[in-house]
Motif scaffolding. Structure first.
Motif, PDB file in Angstrom:
ATOM      1  N   ASP A 125      -3.376  -2.158   7.832  1.00  0.00           N
ATOM      2  CA  ASP A 125      -4.321  -1.322   8.684  1.00  0.00           C
ATOM      3  C   ASP A 125      -4.062  -0.011   9.019  1.00  0.00           C
ATOM      4  OD1 ASP A 125      -1.824  -1.732  10.024  1.00  0.00           O
ATOM      5  OD2 ASP A 125      -2.366  -3.311  11.501  1.00  0.00           O
ATOM      6  N   GLY A 126      -3.035   0.631   8.264  1.00  0.00           N
ATOM      7  CA  GLY A 126      -2.805   2.030   8.753  1.00  0.00           C
ATOM      8  C   GLY A 126      -1.729   2.237   9.743  1.00  0.00           C
ATOM      9  N   VAL A 127      -1.324   1.096  10.305  1.00  0.00           N
ATOM     10  CA  VAL A 127      -0.330   1.330  11.380  1.00  0.00           C
ATOM     11  C   VAL A 127       1.183   1.023  10.759  1.00  0.00           C
ATOM     12  CG1 VAL A 127       0.668   0.220  13.614  1.00  0.00           C
ATOM     13  CG2 VAL A 127      -1.893   0.397  13.086  1.00  0.00           C
ATOM     14  N   THR A 128       1.849   1.988  10.681  1.00  0.00           N
ATOM     15  CA  THR A 128       3.194   1.973  10.262  1.00  0.00           C
ATOM     16  C   THR A 128       4.462   1.588  11.141  1.00  0.00           C
ATOM     17  OG1 THR A 128       3.611   4.206  10.293  1.00  0.00           O
ATOM     18  CG2 THR A 128       2.689   3.463   8.313  1.00  0.00           C
ATOM     19  N   GLY A 129       5.310   1.010  10.553  1.00  0.00           N
ATOM     20  CA  GLY A 129       6.470   0.686  11.258  1.00  0.00           C
ATOM     21  C   GLY A 129       7.449   0.019  10.385  1.00  0.00           C
ATOM     22  N   PRO A 130       8.726  -0.201  11.051  1.00  0.00           N
ATOM     23  CA  PRO A 130       9.766  -0.513   9.952  1.00  0.00           C
ATOM     24  C   PRO A 130       9.535  -1.960   9.431  1.00  0.00           C
ATOM     25  CG  PRO A 130      10.303  -0.955  12.373  1.00  0.00           C
ATOM     26  CD  PRO A 130       9.146   0.077  12.296  1.00  0.00           C
ATOM     27  N   ASP A 169       2.400   0.401   5.136  1.00  0.00           N
ATOM     28  CA  ASP A 169       1.780  -0.362   6.523  1.00  0.00           C
ATOM     29  C   ASP A 169       1.563  -1.829   6.328  1.00  0.00           C
ATOM     30  OD1 ASP A 169      -0.375   0.009   4.602  1.00  0.00           O
ATOM     31  OD2 ASP A 169      -1.865   0.342   6.167  1.00  0.00           O
ATOM     32  N   CYS A 170       1.844  -2.296   5.062  1.00  0.00           N
ATOM     33  CA  CYS A 170       2.047  -3.665   4.718  1.00  0.00           C
ATOM     34  C   CYS A 170       2.840  -4.068   3.685  1.00  0.00           C
ATOM     35  CB  CYS A 170       0.356  -4.210   4.430  1.00  0.00           C
ATOM     36  SG  CYS A 170      -0.235  -3.320   3.083  1.00  0.00           S
ATOM     37  N   GLY A 171       3.254  -5.325   3.629  1.00  0.00           N
ATOM     38  CA  GLY A 171       4.134  -5.750   2.436  1.00  0.00           C
ATOM     39  C   GLY A 171       4.907  -6.876   2.987  1.00  0.00           C
ATOM     40  N   ILE A 172       6.111  -7.033   2.182  1.00  0.00           N
ATOM     41  CA  ILE A 172       6.965  -8.263   2.150  1.00  0.00           C
ATOM     42  C   ILE A 172       8.504  -7.564   2.534  1.00  0.00           C
ATOM     43  CG2 ILE A 172       7.986 -10.118   1.119  1.00  0.00           C
ATOM     44  CD1 ILE A 172       5.465 -10.426  -0.499  1.00  0.00           C
ATOM     45  N   SER A 196       0.954  -1.154   0.087  1.00  0.00           N
ATOM     46  CA  SER A 196      -0.055  -0.015  -0.090  1.00  0.00           C
ATOM     47  C   SER A 196       0.881   1.201   0.086  1.00  0.00           C
ATOM     48  CB  SER A 196      -0.931   0.136   1.268  1.00  0.00           C
ATOM     49  OG  SER A 196      -0.503   0.758   2.392  1.00  0.00           O
ATOM     50  N   GLN A 197       0.056   2.646  -0.630  1.00  0.00           N
ATOM     51  CA  GLN A 197       1.101   3.484  -0.376  1.00  0.00           C
ATOM     52  C   GLN A 197       1.339   4.322   0.933  1.00  0.00           C
ATOM     53  OE1 GLN A 197      -1.565   6.014  -2.897  1.00  0.00           O
ATOM     54  NE2 GLN A 197      -2.972   6.505  -1.267  1.00  0.00           N
TER      55      GLN A 197
END
Length: 130
Positions: A110-115, A82-85, A78-79
């Protein structure tokens, strides 16, 4: 663009972008130097064994640490980032290949970002008993 990383033995790893952009950019990874007779050698990348997918010739948005020989990649779904591989590969000099050692994936955008290093762990080479 191309980013190069000297390995201290006369060889260098190059990350060669397939197109321009900020994220999710496919790259070829190559080595040039005396190890390959001063010609460039490209590498393939694996997915976890239970995924039953063939090796691929490109890796997404890689980063290489020449001190540790670790290559990481991130593919965002997502742009919002907040998700991916997230994948981690280790260069094995004696056999001249990159070995997948960790695979993480966050499927819930879910809109929650992090490393991306904090995405849920899906697979690690330690599970293979090596």
């Amino acid at each position: 663009g191309i980013r190069g990383f000297g390995l201290g033995d006369g060889n260098a790893i190059y990350l060669v972008a397939c197109q321009h952009g900020d994220v999710n950019i496919d790259h070829y990874v190559a080595m040039a130097g005396p190890k390959h007779g001063n010609f460039a050698n490209t590498y393939e990348f694996e997915t976890p064994p239970d995924f039953n997918q063939p090796n691929r010739s490109t890796i997404v948005s890689p980063n290489f640490d020449s001190n540790t020989g670790t290559l990481t990649s991130v593919l965002y779904h997502s742009q919002n980032y907040d998700c991916g591989i997230y994948e981690k590969h280790q260069y094995v000099a004696d056999e001249d290949f990159f070995e997948l050692i960790e695979y993480r994936e966050k499927t819930d955008c879910d809109g929650v970002t992090g490393p991306p290093e904090g995405f849920p762990l899906v697979w690690t080479i330690d599970e293979m008993g090596q």
